[in-house]
Design an enzyme around this catalytic site. Structure first.
Site, PDB file in Angstrom:
ATOM      1  N   ASP A  19       0.833  -1.208   0.000  1.00 26.35           N
ATOM      2  CA  ASP A  19       0.000   0.000   0.000  1.00 26.35           C
ATOM      3  C   ASP A  19       0.867   1.258   0.000  1.00 26.35           C
ATOM      4  O   ASP A  19       1.976   1.241   0.529  1.00 26.35           O
ATOM      5  CB  ASP A  19      -0.895  -0.030   1.245  1.00 26.35           C
ATOM      6  CG  ASP A  19      -2.084   0.905   1.117  1.00 26.35           C
ATOM      7  OD1 ASP A  19      -2.286   1.472   0.035  1.00 26.35           O
ATOM      8  OD2 ASP A  19      -2.811   1.072   2.114  1.00 26.35           O
ATOM      9  N   HIS A  36       2.871   3.491  -8.930  1.00 26.19           N
ATOM     10  CA  HIS A  36       2.679   2.065  -9.204  1.00 26.19           C
ATOM     11  C   HIS A  36       3.896   1.487  -9.940  1.00 26.19           C
ATOM     12  O   HIS A  36       4.295   0.352  -9.702  1.00 26.19           O
ATOM     13  CB  HIS A  36       1.411   1.842 -10.017  1.00 26.19           C
ATOM     14  CG  HIS A  36       0.150   2.180  -9.259  1.00 26.19           C
ATOM     15  ND1 HIS A  36      -0.056   1.776  -7.961  1.00 26.19           N
ATOM     16  CD2 HIS A  36      -0.951   2.882  -9.610  1.00 26.19           C
ATOM     17  CE1 HIS A  36      -1.240   2.215  -7.544  1.00 26.19           C
ATOM     18  NE2 HIS A  36      -1.794   2.898  -8.527  1.00 26.19           N
ATOM     19  N   LEU A 130      11.220 -20.512  -4.885  1.00 23.87           N
ATOM     20  CA  LEU A 130      10.241 -19.609  -4.265  1.00 23.87           C
ATOM     21  C   LEU A 130       8.946 -19.686  -5.066  1.00 23.87           C
ATOM     22  O   LEU A 130       8.985 -19.779  -6.291  1.00 23.87           O
ATOM     23  CB  LEU A 130      10.772 -18.164  -4.323  1.00 23.87           C
ATOM     24  CG  LEU A 130       9.815 -17.062  -3.861  1.00 23.87           C
ATOM     25  CD1 LEU A 130       9.704 -17.041  -2.338  1.00 23.87           C
ATOM     26  CD2 LEU A 130      10.290 -15.672  -4.338  1.00 23.87           C
TER      27      LEU A 130
HETATM   28  C1  FPP Z   1      -1.689   0.268  -3.338  1.00 23.38           C
HETATM   29  O1  FPP Z   1      -1.287   1.598  -3.364  1.00 23.38           O
HETATM   30  C2  FPP Z   1      -1.220  -0.456  -4.474  1.00 23.38           C
HETATM   31  C3  FPP Z   1      -2.001  -1.029  -5.436  1.00 23.38           C
HETATM   32  C4  FPP Z   1      -3.475  -0.973  -5.447  1.00 23.38           C
HETATM   33  C5  FPP Z   1      -1.419  -1.732  -6.551  1.00 23.38           C
HETATM   34  C6  FPP Z   1      -0.251  -2.624  -6.284  1.00 23.38           C
HETATM   35  C7  FPP Z   1       0.499  -2.701  -7.510  1.00 23.38           C
HETATM   36  C8  FPP Z   1       1.844  -2.632  -7.624  1.00 23.38           C
HETATM   37  C9  FPP Z   1       2.777  -2.590  -6.477  1.00 23.38           C
HETATM   38  C10 FPP Z   1       2.417  -2.552  -8.967  1.00 23.38           C
HETATM   39  C11 FPP Z   1       2.735  -3.710  -9.729  1.00 23.38           C
HETATM   40  C12 FPP Z   1       2.576  -5.069  -9.197  1.00 23.38           C
HETATM   41  C13 FPP Z   1       3.076  -6.137  -9.834  1.00 23.38           C
HETATM   42  C14 FPP Z   1       2.749  -7.508  -9.380  1.00 23.38           C
HETATM   43  C15 FPP Z   1       3.992  -5.999 -10.966  1.00 23.38           C
HETATM   44  P1  FPP Z   1      -2.414   2.711  -3.419  1.00 23.38           P
HETATM   45  O2  FPP Z   1      -2.583   3.108  -4.841  1.00 23.38           O
HETATM   46  O3  FPP Z   1      -3.641   2.230  -2.747  1.00 23.38           O
HETATM   47  O4  FPP Z   1      -1.745   3.844  -2.601  1.00 23.38           O
HETATM   48  P2  FPP Z   1      -2.489   4.971  -1.755  1.00 23.38           P
HETATM   49  O5  FPP Z   1      -3.171   4.284  -0.627  1.00 23.38           O
HETATM   50  O6  FPP Z   1      -1.352   5.832  -1.308  1.00 23.38           O
HETATM   51  O7  FPP Z   1      -3.429   5.667  -2.673  1.00 23.38           O
END
Ligand code: FPP
Length: 242
Positions: A19, A36, A130
């Site tokens: 997150d 992201h 893994l």
């Molecule tokens: C949460 O941050 C993150 C996500 C909803 C997406 C997770 C995706 C990645 C880490 C990118 C790629 C993943 C792979 C497997 C290649 P948020 O957007 O909710 O952050 P915020 O709470 O600060 O808005």
């Protein structure tokens, strides 16, 4: 279940709610998708470090059943990022002995992504160093409801007796059927919710919450969390022996 000896406890299955990508980017005045992208780079680094920390299963929450509510631009950007990650990393992951699997409901995903997912699963099927499980369009309640539906269908069809429809039978119909439960679940960015992640499987998991935003998370912090975890007692509802 028997109590575990605290001296032998290892975080063999670590699950992470990644997150804070959005906040990481917007606090710098950048579009959320930049966060992201940094987040995806961090996935690469953590996957590389995991086997050296004694991790055999790493499960990451990449896209929840609730994430469809985000803007079209963000959803499409995330999907493009997953596609790029799979295309770029498949061969490297296979060489590194990483088996890739997905949990969640695939029907709603773009057919191209579904094909890429099936491709990397097949390509890395025999890897044993893994197991990286990526949760995409995943929600714990959705997963349990789908498993309950299968259970009901099996009972209705006479494949399972009603008295056999217990915990084991339900667990065997979850997306995680042949995986061990997580030992440790980490959430970054200071939020202390579980957000529908591995609801069934987390019954005895330890939680660690860190204020670090996911793009700033490091293998060193992961190592420190695992070190702390391995010193904590876990009782499984029973008594820890002296
Ligand atoms: C949460 O941050 C993150 C996500 C909803 C997406 C997770 C995706 C990645 C880490 C990118 C790629 C993943 C792979 C497997 C290649 P948020 O957007 O909710 O952050 P915020 O709470 O600060 O808005």
């Amino acid at each position: 279940m028997a109590a575990k000896d605290i001296t032998t406890r290892t975080a063999s299955h670590v699950a992470i709610i990644m997150d804070g990508n959005g906040r990481w980017a917007t606090s710098r005045g950048w579009p959320r998708l930049v966060g992201h992208r940094r987040g995806a780079n961090k996935v690469r680094a953590i996957v590389r470090a995991a086997p050296g920390l004694g991790i055999k299963h790493l499960t990451i929450f990449a896209f929840s059943t609730e994430n469809w509510k985000r803007s079209t631009e963000e959803v499409l950007g995330l999907m493009a990022l997953f596609a790029r990650y799979i295309r770029n990393e498949a061969e490297k992951l296979r060489e590194a002995g990483v088996r890739v699997r997905f949990i969640g409901s695939r029907d709603r995903l773009d057919p191209v992504i579904q094909e890429l997912m099936a491709g990397i699963e097949a390509k890395t099927r025999d890897c044993e160093r893994l197991t990286l499980t990526v949760a995409i369009n995943y929600g714990g309640r959705d997963e349990i409801a789908r498993a309950a539906k299968k259970l009901a269908e099996d009972v209705a069809a006479g494949r399972l007796k009603p008295e056999e429809a217990g915990e084991d039978a339900l667990a065997a119909r979850l997306d995680t059927a042949d995986m061990p439960d997580p030992d440790l679940i980490i959430r970054t960015s200071g939020e202390t919710r579980t957000s529908n992640f591995l609801l069934w499987q987390s019954a005895y998991a330890e939680y660690e919450f860190t204020p670090t935003l996911w793009p700033d998370f490091t293998p060193e912090e992961l190592a420190a969390i695992i070190d702390r975890f391995s010193r904590r007692e876990r009782r499984f509802g029973g008594v820890v022996s002296a």
